[in-house]
Scaffold this motif. Sequence first.
Motif, PDB file in Angstrom:
ATOM      1  N   GLY A   1       0.803  -1.219   0.000  1.00 46.63           N
ATOM      2  CA  GLY A   1       0.000   0.000   0.000  1.00 46.63           C
ATOM      3  C   GLY A   1       0.834   1.266   0.000  1.00 46.63           C
ATOM      4  N   ARG A   2       2.134   1.132  -0.008  1.00 44.94           N
ATOM      5  CA  ARG A   2       3.037   2.278   0.068  1.00 44.94           C
ATOM      6  C   ARG A   2       3.060   3.030  -1.250  1.00 44.94           C
ATOM      7  NH1 ARG A   2       8.699   2.312  -0.820  1.00 44.94           N
ATOM      8  NH2 ARG A   2       9.608   4.169   0.068  1.00 44.94           N
ATOM      9  N   ARG A   3       3.087   4.355  -1.181  1.00 42.48           N
ATOM     10  CA  ARG A   3       3.157   5.185  -2.380  1.00 42.48           C
ATOM     11  C   ARG A   3       4.588   5.203  -2.924  1.00 42.48           C
ATOM     12  NH1 ARG A   3      -0.081  10.792  -1.496  1.00 42.48           N
ATOM     13  NH2 ARG A   3      -2.158   9.935  -1.208  1.00 42.48           N
ATOM     14  N   THR A   4       4.684   5.297  -4.228  1.00 39.39           N
ATOM     15  CA  THR A   4       5.995   5.433  -4.847  1.00 39.39           C
ATOM     16  C   THR A   4       6.411   6.899  -4.788  1.00 39.39           C
ATOM     17  OG1 THR A   4       5.085   5.856  -7.032  1.00 39.39           O
ATOM     18  CG2 THR A   4       5.478   3.541  -6.449  1.00 39.39           C
ATOM     19  N   ASP A   5       7.667   7.164  -5.081  1.00 39.04           N
ATOM     20  CA  ASP A   5       8.149   8.547  -5.110  1.00 39.04           C
ATOM     21  C   ASP A   5       7.367   9.364  -6.140  1.00 39.04           C
ATOM     22  OD1 ASP A   5       9.968   7.976  -3.145  1.00 39.04           O
ATOM     23  OD2 ASP A   5      11.694   7.818  -4.483  1.00 39.04           O
ATOM     24  N   ALA A   6       7.077   8.767  -7.289  1.00 44.12           N
ATOM     25  CA  ALA A   6       6.333   9.481  -8.332  1.00 44.12           C
ATOM     26  C   ALA A   6       4.925   9.837  -7.851  1.00 44.12           C
ATOM     27  CB  ALA A   6       6.257   8.631  -9.603  1.00 44.12           C
ATOM     28  N   GLN A   7       4.280   8.933  -7.116  1.00 43.29           N
ATOM     29  CA  GLN A   7       2.941   9.217  -6.591  1.00 43.29           C
ATOM     30  C   GLN A   7       2.994  10.326  -5.539  1.00 43.29           C
ATOM     31  OE1 GLN A   7       2.201   5.183  -5.353  1.00 43.29           O
ATOM     32  NE2 GLN A   7       0.631   4.879  -6.918  1.00 43.29           N
ATOM     33  N   ILE A   8       4.015  10.312  -4.712  1.00 36.84           N
ATOM     34  CA  ILE A   8       4.172  11.360  -3.695  1.00 36.84           C
ATOM     35  C   ILE A   8       4.420  12.699  -4.382  1.00 36.84           C
ATOM     36  CG2 ILE A   8       5.648  12.189  -1.817  1.00 36.84           C
ATOM     37  CD1 ILE A   8       6.042   9.200  -1.066  1.00 36.84           C
ATOM     38  N   ASP A   9       5.294  12.720  -5.407  1.00 34.56           N
ATOM     39  CA  ASP A   9       5.569  13.952  -6.147  1.00 34.56           C
ATOM     40  C   ASP A   9       4.299  14.491  -6.802  1.00 34.56           C
ATOM     41  OD1 ASP A   9       8.212  13.832  -5.431  1.00 34.56           O
ATOM     42  OD2 ASP A   9       8.932  13.074  -7.362  1.00 34.56           O
ATOM     43  N   ALA A  10       3.499  13.613  -7.388  1.00 37.57           N
ATOM     44  CA  ALA A  10       2.259  14.041  -8.044  1.00 37.57           C
ATOM     45  C   ALA A  10       1.288  14.637  -7.028  1.00 37.57           C
ATOM     46  CB  ALA A  10       1.614  12.859  -8.771  1.00 37.57           C
TER      47      ALA A  10
END
Length: 149
Positions: A62-71
């Motif tokens: 369920g952890r967000r990726t860096d790209a998802q966090i950046d978005a």
Amino acid sequence: MRSRRQGSIPSDIGDLIDELDDLGERVRALEAPTGEALSSTVAKLQGLVANITETLNNYMAGRRTDAQIDAAIDAKIAAAIAAAFAGNVSITGSLTVNGALAAASLSTGGSLTAGGTVTLTGARGTSLVSAPNRVNAWLAGDGRLGHTA
């Protein structure tokens, strides 16, 4: 515990001490884990490790990726900027800050101040009298630019 400085211990008390030492060893032997107790401890530890592994796997899934966090951050910044300028700024084309307006439509309900050169790409240096869709432009001494209808 026997102390050499106090002299010898009377035999009755010495026998009692020896008996207590023997009882202490027997109690420790009885309370020591057996093979069965050790195997149940291993099973408990295996269960704990399996639980921890499952928890970590669920977290990683369920952890967000860096790209998802950046978005998500970019979306919050864009929303904050849009809210701050809502009703105050409208750009209908491209706008370059610290540069020139390129193929953009810029309108303002009040005054507009340019801190640098203003370039009118559609302006011509020819006679305005013969062109029916052109108007006369003027530049005042205070820097205002205007036109007559």
